[in-house]
Motif scaffolding. Structure first.
Motif, short mmCIF file in Angstrom:
data_model
loop_
_atom_site.label_atom_id
_atom_site.label_comp_id
_atom_site.label_asym_id
_atom_site.label_seq_id
_atom_site.Cartn_x
_atom_site.Cartn_y
_atom_site.Cartn_z
N SER A 62 70.25 33.54 -25.94
CA SER A 62 69.65 32.32 -26.50
C SER A 62 70.11 31.10 -25.68
O SER A 62 71.20 31.11 -25.09
CB SER A 62 70.04 32.17 -27.98
N PRO A 63 69.28 30.03 -25.64
CA PRO A 63 69.61 28.87 -24.79
C PRO A 63 70.94 28.21 -25.20
O PRO A 63 71.33 28.25 -26.37
CB PRO A 63 68.45 27.90 -25.05
N GLU A 64 71.58 27.60 -24.20
CA GLU A 64 72.88 26.96 -24.44
C GLU A 64 72.64 25.53 -24.91
O GLU A 64 72.50 24.63 -24.08
CB GLU A 64 73.70 26.95 -23.15
N THR A 65 72.63 25.33 -26.21
CA THR A 65 72.31 23.99 -26.72
C THR A 65 73.57 23.20 -27.05
O THR A 65 73.50 22.14 -27.65
CB THR A 65 71.45 24.10 -28.00
N TYR A 66 74.71 23.75 -26.68
CA TYR A 66 75.97 23.16 -27.15
C TYR A 66 76.66 22.24 -26.14
O TYR A 66 77.62 21.57 -26.48
CB TYR A 66 76.95 24.28 -27.53
#
Ligand SMILES: Cc1cc2nc3c(=O)[nH]c(=O)nc-3n(C[C@H](O)[C@H](O)[C@H](O)COP(=O)(O)OP(=O)(O)OC[C@H]3O[C@@H](n4cnc5c(N)ncnc54)[C@H](O)[C@@H]3O)c2cc1C
Length: 649
Positions: free
Chosen positions: A503-507
């Motif tokens: 999953s995309p790294e949104t952090y």
């Protein structure tokens, strides 16, 4: 702790005995692959005691800036009666108790440094060859180096171990100028006695810079009452002069030199006066962000767009203006960041606010009308009304006089004038310029640090037997619990128990691409991403079925405490329910009804609407797109500039 026998083979080699190393060792022993006799996991630490940076780079009066509730490991907690922000020596005692409580002390080898790590051919998976050097009390080598072959390696050598020392002409450049001020890096600062009787220039506006600027004032200006020191264990033995006996030390100047700016926000929400009422809520700020619809049950587009960060920054700034009269930080009247960077989406908040009243002093400008409505209550001042003058970072020191020479401050801080109308000739410069990482000891076939680990900055698909734990830093939050989640992820990946997360790294915090520090994350987003990867993010229905309403309520209203991720999933712990129902419930209870409405119910309802709207748009788009020959809704809407570039090996 063992300093003698070292096995020749280790199922897991943990390098570093700070919090990340200890928790990694605990999980390797408890959840790692079973090992044959003589191949037990080991932890090696180059210092003579465990505790890491908290043990070796702490100083007098230093306290945790993250709360005990957020900083402790999931299954070993401080008593309810302990202060929210323990002192550093106290936290080191906690770490020692953690090691003995879980029986991992026999696996720890102190005074042992890893000097190189390389890969060797192997049929049985023992392919990491570490060369170790025993050290004496002065860190000098004892005897010949030895070697250990390991199947897995967990690198926990810390973000804050090797000082970053900028070369400033006329201060520490070669050839030495004869009038150069004395200087130290903050890692060598231990006690107030080092500051007494000196004019001090502190360089750097991180939490350590703020602490040392404050200590410089306290060392030279007596408090009206007794002095306020909490722990005297860092004192020099030969320095017993009482401040009150030594009036000559008064009126020493203190400056703080900063580059771009900082964002001050005290670690505890406290000390506001609104319409005549004092607010002393005593709420640690890292425990205030609620889970539901902020970290969990967040639509992918909302999390990828960082909408929640921008909205909360927007609202918090306005609330700060109402309460303190300034939006740059909490009661921050100078040293601000450029307006477009003033928010937790971009920077590490500076939670050590003790020095702020002295830095603010020449710039404090709250109108009397606003003051009647609301203001921040500063703690009592020492005698002599001291101030700390804010200046830019010096470009050099004059060779002949030792006077600091500055460029103009950045445009957004043009009101700061001490740099041009004062002579800054410090006796001591304290470089609070942070730390850097050194990977020279790793051979070419290892990732050179977490930057080259495409799986959550922890490991690389190319070799799942190597991990980097403890190398992200939250904007507001704590590194130890993040390390615990990272090591959980590594245990599962290295034993092929979960698929590689995609999953995309949104952090990632939105640092500028040129910033020296690129390892900032949003604590709760990172924790919640890891919990999903691990399979320990509890579903609401599942929680209600297993534990009932109360635990479900605490989870929804609580912050991203690591114990929540032990309620279900592969690391489920019997202790978790009790901790949630007592200690974590207490973090919600103490907000009071109004606090829970403003900090819980209202944001939750607001983000619920936003998330549900995004969900409805996505579903409508999905089902109607084929009718109009349009493409399906995108999975990833993150702008390219916000997607972290991973330099693959
Ligand atoms: C004054 C101060 C206050 C802080 N307050 C907080 C706080 O409130 N909350 C928070 O989350 N963080 C805080 N920090 C940051 C803190 O440094 C980290 O949270 C914590 O140290 C992370 O633990 P770690 O195990 O990753 O690294 P460290 O604690 O730095 O441990 C790394 C260990 O590795 C050892 N090591 C390095 N290289 C080798 C080698 N080659 N061989 C063997 N051993 C090696 C080092 O000696 C060290 O003991 C603070 C830091 C300071 C300086």
């Amino acid at each position: 702790m063992s300093t003698s026998y070292l096995p020749e083979r280790a199922s897991t080699l943990v390098i570093g005995g700070g919090p990340a190393g200890l928790v990694s060792l605990k999980y390797a022993v408890e959840y790692g692959e079973k090992w044959n006799q003589g191949e037990e996991p080991i932890l090696v630490e180059m210092e003579s005691e465990i505790g890491g940076t908290f043990r070796w780079r702490g100083y007098e009066n230093a306290e945790l800036v993250s709360s005990k509730q957020l900083t402790c490991f999931s299954d070993f907690r401080y008593p309810l009666s302990a202060p929210d922000h323990p002192s550093l020596p106290n936290f080191v005692r906690y770490l020692n108790s953690y090691a003995s409580h879980f029986g991992i002390t026999p696996y720890i080898h102190t005074s042992t440094k890893v000097i190189s790590l390389r890969k060797v051919p192997s049929d049985d998976g023992f392919k990491h060859l570490a060369t170790l050097q025993r050290l004496d009390g002065n860190k000098e080598p004892i005897g010949e180096s030895t070697e250990v072959l390991a199947k897995r390696v967990i690198i926990t050598t810390g973000l804050h171990v090797t000082p970053n020392i900028p070369i400033i002409p006329g201060l520490n450049s070669e050839p030495k100028s004869k009038n150069a001020p004395e200087w130290i890096h903050s890692s060598s600062y231990k006690s107030r006695s080092q500051l007494k009787g000196k004019e001090i220039l502190v360089l750097g506006a991180g939490e350590t810079g703020m602490d040392i600027a404050y200590e410089s004032i306290m060392a030279n200006y007596p408090m009206s009452n007794d002095d306020d020191r909490k722990d005297k264990e860092y004192d020099n033995d030969n320095d017993n002069t009482s401040l009150d006996d030594n009036t000559e030390t008064e009126k020493k100047k203190v400056w703080i030199g900063i580059r771009n700016g900082f964002l001050s926000f005290p670690k505890v929400l406290n000390n506001f006066k609104v319409l005549g009422f004092s607010f002393n809520g005593n709420l640690p700020i890292d425990g205030l962000i609620t889970n539901l619809f902020e970290d969990v049950y967040v639509h992918k587009w909302i999390s990828q767009s960082h909408l929640r960060w921008f909205i909360s920054d927007l609202i918090i700034k306005r609330v700060l203006w109402l309460l303190t009269g300034t939006m740059a930080g909490c009661n921050q009247w100078c040293g601000e960041l450029p307006p477009e960077k003033q928010g937790r989406a971009y920077v590490f908040l500076n939670k050590s606010a003790k020095a702020m009243q002295f830095i603010n002093q020449p710039y404090y400008n709250l109108s009397s009308i606003h003051k009647k409505f609301a203001h921040y209550i500063d703690p009592p001042k020492p005698k002599g009304n001291p101030k700390i003058d804010i200046v830019p970072f010096p470009k050099k020191f004059d060779q002949d006089t030792g006077i600091a020479i500055f460029d103009k401050p950045p445009k957004h801080r043009s009101k700061e004038i001490a740099w041009k109308n004062q002579i800054c000739k410090p006796d001591l410069v304290v470089l609070c310029t942070g730390y850097k990482q050194n990977w020279d000891w790793l051979s070419e076939d290892y990732p050179k640090g977490p930057e080259q680990c495409e799986i959550r900055g922890v490991c690389s698909e190319k070799d799942l037997s190597v991990a980097f734990i403890g190398f992200v830093r939250p904007g507001v939050g704590a590194i130890p619990p993040i390390s615990e989640m990272q090591t959980q992820l590594f245990q599962l990946l290295s034993q092929n128990k979960i698929p590689i997360p995609t999953s995309p790294e949104t952090y990632h915090l939105l640092h500028s691409p040129t910033s020296r520090i690129q390892y900032g994350v949003d604590h709760s987003t990172y924790m919640s991403t890891l919990s999903k990867d691990i399979g320990s993010s509890p579903g609401l229905l599942e929680l209600w079925r297993k534990y009932g309403w109360f635990v479900l309520f605490v989870y929804c209203f609580g912050a991203a405490f690591p114990t929540f991720y032990r309620l279900t999933g592969p690391f489920k712990s019997e202790k978790a329910k009790g901790i949630v129902e007592t200690e974590l419930w207490e973090t919600i209870q103490r907000r009071g009804l109004l606090g829970n409405i403003f900090m819980g119910v209202i944001p939750m309802a607001f983000y619920a609407v936003i998330n549900i709207t995004a969900y409805l748009i996505e579903k409508t788009w999905l089902y109607t797109a084929p009718l109009f020959g349009l493409p399906p809704p995108p999975d990833n809407i993150m702008p390219k500039s916000h997607q972290k570039k991973v330099e693959l090996l």
